[in-house]
Design an enzyme around this catalytic site. Structure first.
Site, PDB file in Angstrom:
ATOM      1  N   GLU A  28       0.845  -3.522  -5.411  1.00 13.09           N
ATOM      2  CA  GLU A  28      -0.369  -4.321  -5.651  1.00 13.09           C
ATOM      3  C   GLU A  28      -1.640  -3.559  -5.324  1.00 13.09           C
ATOM      4  OE1 GLU A  28       1.367  -4.272  -3.009  1.00 13.09           O
ATOM      5  OE2 GLU A  28       0.203  -4.854  -1.247  1.00 13.09           O
ATOM      6  N   CYS A  73       7.830  -3.529   0.474  1.00  9.89           N
ATOM      7  CA  CYS A  73       7.641  -2.875   1.780  1.00  9.89           C
ATOM      8  C   CYS A  73       8.243  -3.735   2.900  1.00  9.89           C
ATOM      9  CB  CYS A  73       6.179  -2.536   1.986  1.00  9.89           C
ATOM     10  SG  CYS A  73       5.997  -1.188   3.166  1.00  9.89           S
ATOM     11  N   HIS A 104       3.948  -0.409  -2.078  1.00  2.64           N
ATOM     12  CA  HIS A 104       3.015  -1.502  -2.391  1.00  2.64           C
ATOM     13  C   HIS A 104       2.613  -1.367  -3.853  1.00  2.64           C
ATOM     14  CE1 HIS A 104       1.839  -3.004   1.704  1.00  2.64           C
ATOM     15  NE2 HIS A 104       2.508  -1.915   2.024  1.00  2.64           N
ATOM     16  N   ILE A 130       3.126   2.975   2.428  1.00  6.72           N
ATOM     17  CA  ILE A 130       2.425   2.881   3.719  1.00  6.72           C
ATOM     18  C   ILE A 130       3.453   2.577   4.808  1.00  6.72           C
ATOM     19  CG2 ILE A 130       0.619   1.697   5.035  1.00  6.72           C
ATOM     20  CD1 ILE A 130      -0.581   0.827   2.276  1.00  6.72           C
TER      21      ILE A 130
HETATM   22  N1  GLN Z   1       6.346  -0.355   8.662  1.00 12.24           N
HETATM   23  C1  GLN Z   1       6.349  -1.758   8.348  1.00 12.24           C
HETATM   24  C2  GLN Z   1       7.581  -2.440   8.938  1.00 12.24           C
HETATM   25  O1  GLN Z   1       8.445  -1.822   9.398  1.00 12.24           O
HETATM   26  C3  GLN Z   1       6.276  -1.965   6.848  1.00 12.24           C
HETATM   27  C4  GLN Z   1       5.008  -1.373   6.320  1.00 12.24           C
HETATM   28  C5  GLN Z   1       4.428  -2.057   5.137  1.00 12.24           C
HETATM   29  O2  GLN Z   1       4.798  -3.190   4.772  1.00 12.24           O
HETATM   30  N2  GLN Z   1       3.450  -1.409   4.541  1.00 12.24           N
HETATM   31  O3  GLN Z   1       7.663  -3.624   8.916  1.00 12.24           O
END
Ligand code: GLN
Length: 189
Positions: free
Chosen positions: A171, A78, A169, A133
């Site tokens: 995890e 992410c 994610h 997310i």
């Molecule tokens: N939206 C976050 C970003 O741009 C990343 C989101 C996440 O790591 N769950 O850094």
């Protein structure tokens, strides 16, 4: 095999637990000196601008570039994927710029800020449960980068040598598929 989890921001304990379930030793990494003792590192999710700034402040940008150049592994999930990319669409925040790809932050729009999916992953014979997310997408990759997983025709995981990146994610479920993938990758499987 020892795998660190960069503990500047984000879910650290969960990654350590999954590393251990995947058969390696998990180490919480807070200082650059600790990079000497590990074979690979996970950069967890969180907020990529914050993680990038903290990495810069604590000297991890240069040290992790050397870590990768020494053939050690990095798995960015992410926000960790975002800091690994050479190009972040529309932004110039501090980042590692190690994987030859262009990424888009928060790429899934409002209705899909958070969702789960079962993904096909290259070379795995089972699907992987993934939690997205406010996830980024990989918009483009160079021919140095191998696509590892797609969701609805868009790239959500990729690999370049010993560097691995996932939009989601891994995890936050009980599925250790991606952690095992990283451990196998470092074992040259
Ligand atoms: N939206 C976050 C970003 O741009 C990343 C989101 C996440 O790591 N769950 O850094």
């Amino acid at each position: 095999m020892k795998i660190g989890v960069l503990a500047l921001q984000g879910a650290v304990a969960e990654h350590v637990r999954m590393i251990e379930q995947a058969g390696a030793e998990g180490v919480v990494i807070k200082k650059v000196e600790q990079l000497q003792e590990i074979d690979g590192i996970i950069i967890p999710g969180g907020e990529s601008t914050t993680i990038g700034k903290l990495m810069h402040t604590y000297g991890f940008i240069d040290e992790l570039r050397q870590f990768a150049a020494a053939g050690k592994g990095i798995f960015g999930t992410c926000a960790g994927l975002i800091v690994l990319a050479t190009e972040i669409a529309g932004q110039t925040q501090p980042h590692l710029g190690l994987m030859d790809m262009k990424v888009q932050r928060n790429a899934f729009g409002r209705q899909r800020e958070s969702f789960e999916a079962d993904l096909q992953v290259k070379d795995l014979d089972h699907t992987v449960r993934a939690v997205f997310i406010r996830a980024p997408l990989i918009l483009e990759v160079s021919d140095q980068v191998e696509i590892v997983s797609e969701f609805e025709g868009q790239i959500v995981a990729a690999r370049q040598g010993k560097l691995l990146a996932a939009s989601f994610h891994p995890e936050l479920t009980d599925d250790i598929g991606m952690h095992r993938y990283f451990v196998d990758m470092l074992n040259d499987k």
